[in-house]
Design a protein around this motif. Structure first.
Motif, PDB file in Angstrom:
ATOM      1  N   THR A 159      10.470 -46.378 136.961  1.00  9.37           N
ATOM      2  CA  THR A 159      11.738 -46.759 137.586  1.00  9.37           C
ATOM      3  C   THR A 159      12.016 -48.257 137.502  1.00  9.37           C
ATOM      4  O   THR A 159      13.155 -48.682 137.336  1.00  9.37           O
ATOM      5  CB  THR A 159      11.761 -46.324 139.059  1.00  9.37           C
ATOM      6  N   THR A 160      10.969 -49.086 137.620  1.00  9.85           N
ATOM      7  CA  THR A 160      11.153 -50.537 137.638  1.00  9.85           C
ATOM      8  C   THR A 160      10.684 -51.221 136.361  1.00  9.85           C
ATOM      9  O   THR A 160      11.006 -52.402 136.141  1.00  9.85           O
ATOM     10  CB  THR A 160      10.394 -51.161 138.818  1.00  9.85           C
ATOM     11  N   CYS A 161       9.905 -50.507 135.543  1.00  9.91           N
ATOM     12  CA  CYS A 161       9.307 -51.069 134.315  1.00  9.91           C
ATOM     13  C   CYS A 161       8.315 -52.191 134.609  1.00  9.91           C
ATOM     14  O   CYS A 161       7.937 -52.945 133.708  1.00  9.91           O
ATOM     15  CB  CYS A 161      10.385 -51.569 133.351  1.00  9.91           C
ATOM     16  N   GLN A 162       7.880 -52.318 135.868  1.00 12.11           N
ATOM     17  CA  GLN A 162       6.888 -53.321 136.228  1.00 12.11           C
ATOM     18  C   GLN A 162       5.482 -52.774 136.018  1.00 12.11           C
ATOM     19  O   GLN A 162       5.227 -51.579 136.220  1.00 12.11           O
ATOM     20  CB  GLN A 162       7.049 -53.731 137.700  1.00 12.11           C
ATOM     21  N   LEU A 163       4.565 -53.642 135.614  1.00  7.62           N
ATOM     22  CA  LEU A 163       3.178 -53.234 135.470  1.00  7.62           C
ATOM     23  C   LEU A 163       2.521 -53.133 136.843  1.00  7.62           C
ATOM     24  O   LEU A 163       2.746 -53.986 137.714  1.00  7.62           O
ATOM     25  CB  LEU A 163       2.409 -54.236 134.616  1.00  7.62           C
ATOM     26  N   GLN A 164       1.718 -52.102 137.032  1.00 14.83           N
ATOM     27  CA  GLN A 164       0.989 -51.949 138.291  1.00 14.83           C
ATOM     28  C   GLN A 164      -0.136 -52.984 138.371  1.00 14.83           C
ATOM     29  O   GLN A 164      -0.876 -53.192 137.421  1.00 14.83           O
ATOM     30  CB  GLN A 164       0.388 -50.543 138.377  1.00 14.83           C
ATOM     31  N   GLY A 165      -0.226 -53.632 139.524  1.00 14.81           N
ATOM     32  CA  GLY A 165      -1.322 -54.569 139.727  1.00 14.81           C
ATOM     33  C   GLY A 165      -2.625 -53.836 140.001  1.00 14.81           C
ATOM     34  O   GLY A 165      -2.622 -52.683 140.438  1.00 14.81           O
ATOM     35  N   TRP A 166      -3.707 -54.490 139.721  1.00 17.43           N
ATOM     36  CA  TRP A 166      -5.021 -53.931 140.020  1.00 17.43           C
ATOM     37  C   TRP A 166      -5.542 -54.587 141.289  1.00 17.43           C
ATOM     38  O   TRP A 166      -5.806 -55.804 141.302  1.00 17.43           O
ATOM     39  CB  TRP A 166      -5.993 -54.178 138.868  1.00 17.43           C
ATOM     40  N   GLY A 167      -5.691 -53.826 142.353  1.00 19.10           N
ATOM     41  CA  GLY A 167      -6.111 -54.361 143.643  1.00 19.10           C
ATOM     42  C   GLY A 167      -7.604 -54.595 143.693  1.00 19.10           C
ATOM     43  O   GLY A 167      -8.342 -53.840 144.322  1.00 19.10           O
ATOM     44  N   LEU A 168      -8.052 -55.653 143.039  1.00 23.69           N
ATOM     45  CA  LEU A 168      -9.471 -55.991 143.002  1.00 23.69           C
ATOM     46  C   LEU A 168      -9.691 -57.311 143.722  1.00 23.69           C
ATOM     47  O   LEU A 168      -8.928 -58.265 143.537  1.00 23.69           O
ATOM     48  CB  LEU A 168      -9.965 -56.100 141.561  1.00 23.69           C
ATOM     49  N   GLY A 169     -10.741 -57.366 144.539  1.00 28.66           N
ATOM     50  CA  GLY A 169     -11.040 -58.581 145.267  1.00 28.66           C
ATOM     51  C   GLY A 169     -12.346 -59.197 144.809  1.00 28.66           C
ATOM     52  O   GLY A 169     -13.049 -58.659 143.958  1.00 28.66           O
ATOM     53  N   THR A 170     -12.656 -60.348 145.392  1.00 28.03           N
ATOM     54  CA  THR A 170     -13.938 -60.987 145.134  1.00 28.03           C
ATOM     55  C   THR A 170     -14.937 -60.496 146.168  1.00 28.03           C
ATOM     56  O   THR A 170     -14.596 -59.704 147.052  1.00 28.03           O
ATOM     57  CB  THR A 170     -13.818 -62.513 145.211  1.00 28.03           C
ATOM     58  N   GLU A 171     -16.148 -60.965 146.084  1.00 21.69           N
ATOM     59  CA  GLU A 171     -17.166 -60.532 147.040  1.00 21.69           C
ATOM     60  C   GLU A 171     -16.850 -60.982 148.455  1.00 21.69           C
ATOM     61  O   GLU A 171     -17.232 -60.346 149.424  1.00 21.69           O
ATOM     62  CB  GLU A 171     -18.538 -61.071 146.624  1.00 21.69           C
ATOM     63  N   ARG A 172     -16.119 -62.087 148.598  1.00 20.11           N
ATOM     64  CA  ARG A 172     -15.875 -62.656 149.933  1.00 20.11           C
ATOM     65  C   ARG A 172     -14.429 -62.505 150.406  1.00 20.11           C
ATOM     66  O   ARG A 172     -14.150 -62.653 151.581  1.00 20.11           O
ATOM     67  CB  ARG A 172     -16.240 -64.147 149.946  1.00 20.11           C
ATOM     68  N   THR A 173     -13.522 -62.230 149.489  1.00 16.59           N
ATOM     69  CA  THR A 173     -12.115 -62.147 149.892  1.00 16.59           C
ATOM     70  C   THR A 173     -11.475 -60.899 149.303  1.00 16.59           C
ATOM     71  O   THR A 173     -12.029 -60.238 148.424  1.00 16.59           O
ATOM     72  CB  THR A 173     -11.311 -63.370 149.401  1.00 16.59           C
ATOM     73  N   ASN A 174     -10.295 -60.587 149.806  1.00 18.69           N
ATOM     74  CA  ASN A 174      -9.518 -59.465 149.281  1.00 18.69           C
ATOM     75  C   ASN A 174      -8.346 -59.959 148.432  1.00 18.69           C
ATOM     76  O   ASN A 174      -7.310 -59.309 148.352  1.00 18.69           O
ATOM     77  CB  ASN A 174      -8.991 -58.593 150.425  1.00 18.69           C
ATOM     78  N   VAL A 175      -8.493 -61.130 147.845  1.00 15.40           N
ATOM     79  CA  VAL A 175      -7.439 -61.660 146.982  1.00 15.40           C
ATOM     80  C   VAL A 175      -7.410 -60.845 145.687  1.00 15.40           C
ATOM     81  O   VAL A 175      -8.428 -60.725 145.010  1.00 15.40           O
ATOM     82  CB  VAL A 175      -7.688 -63.147 146.650  1.00 15.40           C
ATOM     83  N   PRO A 176      -6.274 -60.242 145.334  1.00 14.23           N
ATOM     84  CA  PRO A 176      -6.213 -59.429 144.118  1.00 14.23           C
ATOM     85  C   PRO A 176      -6.562 -60.235 142.876  1.00 14.23           C
ATOM     86  O   PRO A 176      -6.275 -61.422 142.784  1.00 14.23           O
ATOM     87  CB  PRO A 176      -4.751 -58.959 144.070  1.00 14.23           C
ATOM     88  N   CYS A 177      -7.195 -59.557 141.945  1.00 11.38           N
ATOM     89  CA  CYS A 177      -7.508 -60.185 140.668  1.00 11.38           C
ATOM     90  C   CYS A 177      -6.224 -60.287 139.853  1.00 11.38           C
ATOM     91  O   CYS A 177      -5.587 -59.280 139.585  1.00 11.38           O
ATOM     92  CB  CYS A 177      -8.551 -59.366 139.921  1.00 11.38           C
ATOM     93  N   LEU A 178      -5.818 -61.494 139.475  1.00  5.69           N
ATOM     94  CA  LEU A 178      -4.549 -61.706 138.810  1.00  5.69           C
ATOM     95  C   LEU A 178      -4.670 -61.844 137.290  1.00  5.69           C
ATOM     96  O   LEU A 178      -3.677 -62.019 136.612  1.00  5.69           O
ATOM     97  CB  LEU A 178      -3.869 -62.963 139.377  1.00  5.69           C
ATOM     98  N   SER A 179      -5.894 -61.773 136.775  1.00  8.58           N
ATOM     99  CA  SER A 179      -6.090 -62.072 135.355  1.00  8.58           C
ATOM    100  C   SER A 179      -6.440 -60.845 134.524  1.00  8.58           C
ATOM    101  O   SER A 179      -7.134 -60.962 133.529  1.00  8.58           O
ATOM    102  CB  SER A 179      -7.192 -63.129 135.203  1.00  8.58           C
ATOM    103  N   VAL A 180      -5.971 -59.671 134.951  1.00  8.10           N
ATOM    104  CA  VAL A 180      -6.253 -58.464 134.185  1.00  8.10           C
ATOM    105  C   VAL A 180      -5.434 -58.482 132.896  1.00  8.10           C
ATOM    106  O   VAL A 180      -4.207 -58.574 132.934  1.00  8.10           O
ATOM    107  CB  VAL A 180      -5.907 -57.196 134.991  1.00  8.10           C
ATOM    108  N   PRO A 181      -6.089 -58.397 131.748  1.00  8.01           N
ATOM    109  CA  PRO A 181      -5.331 -58.398 130.488  1.00  8.01           C
ATOM    110  C   PRO A 181      -4.612 -57.081 130.273  1.00  8.01           C
ATOM    111  O   PRO A 181      -4.900 -56.078 130.950  1.00  8.01           O
ATOM    112  CB  PRO A 181      -6.428 -58.604 129.433  1.00  8.01           C
ATOM    113  N   THR A 182      -3.679 -57.064 129.358  1.00  2.33           N
ATOM    114  CA  THR A 182      -2.920 -55.847 129.041  1.00  2.33           C
ATOM    115  C   THR A 182      -3.076 -55.547 127.558  1.00  2.33           C
ATOM    116  O   THR A 182      -2.548 -56.268 126.717  1.00  2.33           O
ATOM    117  CB  THR A 182      -1.425 -56.030 129.376  1.00  2.33           C
ATOM    118  N   THR A 183      -3.802 -54.479 127.266  1.00  4.66           N
ATOM    119  CA  THR A 183      -3.997 -54.071 125.875  1.00  4.66           C
ATOM    120  C   THR A 183      -2.992 -53.001 125.485  1.00  4.66           C
ATOM    121  O   THR A 183      -2.293 -53.116 124.484  1.00  4.66           O
ATOM    122  CB  THR A 183      -5.426 -53.558 125.652  1.00  4.66           C
TER     123      THR A 183
END
Length: 262
Positions: A159-183
């Motif tokens: 519907t939006t043509c937006q890529l889904q983010g991957w909700g991945l955090g670090t060991e200490r925080t819940n900050v989403p991983c923003l560097s997921v590549p797109t193949t």
């Protein structure tokens, strides 16, 4: 239709060589007729309830991935209620329950609406998966940062043509991983599943969608300690309508069967 227009003494359609549309009178006639049909269906449902056997056509809107929730339990439902005729619309678009005349929809995410009633069907979490042969060839990421060197399969919302983010955090925080590549990108969860099983890369998917693949060994989940995202599916129906017995037993059945495996 021409005979009906002659009997009513009004024109119901605007006609041209390329399109057909309702006139103002036609829209009014359609709206009133639809209400009459709904009243008849509700009366039939009420009689069915009194007779102890829910029956009739039940139209349900479901996300495309929803068949993985429903198919395992549908044989039991149809055996229990043989007089209910199921009509599923598996589609990822946002269905307007009231405007489109469906009996109910299954949705994930926000269900807030003053016009709809809802019951939760269960929760799910996301998992990061890939085929064993992919990891054998490319290695297994040990942390979200390791994904930079891998082939990632991304879901694109239709519907939006937006890529889904991957909700991945670090060991200490819940900050989403923003560097997921797109193949590769897919606007179908099923396509994403098949591609990951085929070894094309790593995917981010709902756990219930890949439960069978993980169980059979076709897929392996990784980074489980880093996944911080989940969701909930609910079934919704118009709150201003009488809840027909056929819908009531369907909703109760899905809730009781815990279709998400919870």
């Amino acid at each position: 239709m021409a005979r009906l227009e002659a009997e009513l003494g009004v024109r119901l359609f605007n006609r041209s060589t390329r399109r057909l549309s309702l006139t103002e009178e036609g829209a009014l006639f359609f709206d009133r007729s639809q209400r009459i049909v709904e009243e008849i269906e509700e009366a039939e449902s009420e009689l069915s309830r009194l007779a102890g056997s829910p029956s009739g056509k039940l139209k349900i809107g479901v996300p495309a991935i929803g068949y993985r929730m429903l198919m395992p339990v549908l044989p039991e439902f149809t055996a229990r209620y043989p007089d209910i005729r199921l009509d599923f619309d598996f589609n990822d678009r946002l269905i307007d329950v009231i405007a489109e005349g469906v009996d109910a929809v299954i949705r994930s995410g926000d269900t807030g609406s003053s016009q709809l009633k809802a019951r939760p069907l269960g929760t799910f979490r996301f998992v990061v998966v890939g085929a064993p042969r992919y990891f054998a060839e490319r290695g297994t990421p040990q942390a979200p940062a390791d994904l930079v060197g891998h082939d990632c399969l991304r879901y694109r919302f239709p519907t939006t043509c937006q890529l889904q983010g991957w909700g991945l955090g670090t060991e200490r925080t819940n900050v989403p991983c923003l560097s997921v590549p797109t193949t590769h990108t897919f606007n179908s969860v099923e396509g994403l599943i098949y591609a990951s099983v085929a070894g094309l890369g790593i995917a981010y998917l709902p756990d219930f969608a890949v439960r069978e693949g993980i169980g059979s060994g076709a897929l392996v989940s990784i980074l489980d300690d880093y996944v911080v995202e989940g969701g909930q599916f609910s079934i919704l129906w118009p709150g201003n309508r009488y809840m027909a017995p056929k819908l009531r037993v369907f909703v109760d059945f899905l809730v009781d069967k815990k279709v998400l495996g919870g």
